[in-house]
Enzyme design. Structure first.
Site, PDB file in Angstrom:
ATOM      1  N   PRO A   2      21.403 -29.976  -7.451  1.00 17.26           N
ATOM      2  CG  PRO A   2      19.777 -28.570  -8.257  1.00 17.26           C
ATOM      3  CD  PRO A   2      21.227 -28.761  -8.223  1.00 17.26           C
ATOM      4  CD  GLU A   3      22.903 -36.003  -5.967  1.00 14.25           C
ATOM      5  OE1 GLU A   3      22.616 -37.202  -6.037  1.00 14.25           O
ATOM      6  OE2 GLU A   3      23.760 -35.552  -5.191  1.00 14.25           O
ATOM      7  CG  HIS A  95      23.152 -14.867  -8.106  1.00 14.40           C
ATOM      8  ND1 HIS A  95      22.922 -14.983  -6.751  1.00 14.40           N
ATOM      9  CD2 HIS A  95      24.363 -14.298  -8.238  1.00 14.40           C
ATOM     10  CE1 HIS A  95      23.959 -14.517  -6.093  1.00 14.40           C
ATOM     11  NE2 HIS A  95      24.849 -14.082  -6.958  1.00 14.40           N
ATOM     12  NE  ARG A 114      30.052 -23.053  -8.382  1.00 16.17           N
ATOM     13  CZ  ARG A 114      30.659 -24.190  -8.037  1.00 16.17           C
ATOM     14  NH1 ARG A 114      30.112 -24.971  -7.148  1.00 16.17           N
ATOM     15  NH2 ARG A 114      31.781 -24.528  -8.593  1.00 16.17           N
TER      16      ARG A 114
END
Length: 276
Positions: A2-3, A95, A114
């Site tokens: 995400p930016e 997750h 991640r």
DNA sequence: AGTGTATCCTGCAGGC
DNA sequence: TGCCTGCAGGATACAC
């Protein structure tokens, strides 16, 4: 992942869902996303009420009472998914890393495959220092073409690397850096200090244009990104160069190229973005 | 000052 | 089907 546009979209979706809610307890499933000891995090958050949800750069900022601030950096695969008992079915959380449980039911889950993302609870002062360290908001009034030109003049970095530095401009990541450079007709490897006034103006315009258009589309989903409602963003089909190596440029027909420097891929059109 | 490299982690696509 | 390599929206620390 995400930016700025993705963080902004998440903030907008989160705001109505969690504003005014009081955090009963936290559940830390993966402590490695915490930037502080688990105890301090839990103690600072417990019993606090959400007063506001904001964005700074790529960070989601949850303001609490008692001068507390939860700062979330989404990393590559981070998501913030509210699940309210009286709301619609909660989006999938495959997750979960940190769960905020609200009084009266419901929760906010920070989900991160991640686990490059980070979560922490700061005081207002601590957060202020962190924010000061970051560059201007590219969609705000303090980001000007003149200021950008002056700032670029001080750096010998390739312009793409410069754009990724959060101390220079806050919120630009690899997708939108490449897209903005294409709009501005600037080669990603061009030295920052050699971008002239006209180039800086074009880049200023390009950054704002692509970020605003991406916000309007709810962000870019390549794989993991989801809005607070669990929906993918709709900007991906509109990307002009990112991930399009080998395809013809939509503007001039030249083949879009991919190069690697600074440890990241850069995409550009040799026709629209010549290197002097 | 700037660059290359490695690190944190998981998952997916492509080649064989 | 399995195994391997390379790649990914980020950020930081390190040695040159």
């Amino acid at each position: 992942m995400p930016e700025l546009p993705e963080a902004e979209t998440i903030v907008r979706g989160l705001r109505p869902a969690i504003l005014g809610r009081t955090i009963r307890a936290t559940e830390v499933i993966h402590a490695d996303v915490l930037r502080q000891p688990r105890r301090r995090f839990a103690d600072r958050v417990r019993g606090r009420t959400v007063l506001g949800v904001e964005r700074r750069g790529k960070n989601v900022i949850i303001r609490l009472d008692e001068d507390r601030v939860v700062a979330v950096n989404l990393g590559m695969t981070g998501r913030l998914l509210p699940s309210l008992d009286d709301g619609p079915a909660p989006p999938d959380s495959s997750h979960p890393a940190v769960r905020f449980r609200f009084q009266g039911g419901g929760a906010l889950v920070f989900d991160d495959t991640r686990r490059f993302g980070t979560v922490e609870c700061l005081t207002g002062g601590e957060w202020h220092l962190r924010s000061e360290w970051m560059g201007p908001e590219p969609l705000g009034p303090s980001f000007t073409a003149e200021g950008l030109h002056a700032s670029l003049a001080a750096s010998r970095s390739p312009i793409r690397s410069w754009l990724l530095d959060q101390r220079k401009v806050a919120g630009v990541g690899n997708i939108y850096a490449n897209e903005a450079l294409h709009l501005a007709g600037i080669h990603p490897e061009q030295q920052a200090r050699t971008v002239d006034r006209k180039g800086a103006q074009a880049l200023h315009r390009g950054i704002r244009r692509v970020l605003q258009a991406a916000i309007d589309a709810g962000g870019t989903t390549l794989r993991d990104y989801r809005t607070a409602e669990g929906e993918p963003g709709r900007y991906a089909p509109r990307l002009l160069v990112y991930g399009r190596d080998g395809e013809p440029c939509g503007r001039c027909g030249s083949e879009v190229r991919r190069i690697v420097f600074g440890g990241r891929s850069a995409f550009f059109c040799p026709g629209c973005q010549p290197l002097d």
